[in-house]
Design a protein around this motif. Structure first.
Motif: not given
Length: 98
Positions: A51-56, A81-98
């Protein structure tokens, strides 16, 4: 303005079926999903991230899950969530496996 999405999960397949009588999801498929692994953790982690990735525009995802007679309630916050991961979830994608 901060937008919070509230997710309330069904307590059982029969509750799901009553609310969604035309759903193609079978009892077996439903129970296979919710009974594999730690289902509460799976729902919170997978759905929160999706949800956080898809709905910015969503900043918080709140969960209410009743499972095996135990009520679980938690909130996933985008910034935490982003701080825990160390990157912004909304900048990832299933399409390019990021």
């Amino acid at each position: 303005m901060s937008l919070t999405l509230l997710l309330n999960y069904f307590n059982s397949f029969s509750e799901f079926q009553t609310t969604n009588p035309d759903s193609p999801i079978s009892k077996e498929t439903y129970e296979d999903y919710v009974n594999t692994g730690n289902n509460v953790d799976k729902l919170i982690v997978q759905e929160g991230a999706r949800i956080l990735r898809t709905f910015t525009h969503v900043e918080n995802v709140s969960f209410n899950i009743e499972w095996n007679g135990i009520h679980h309630s938690t909130e996933v916050n985008r910034a935490d969530h982003n701080e825990f991961l160390g990157f912004r979830i909304e900048h990832t994608s299933n399409e390019d496996n990021s």
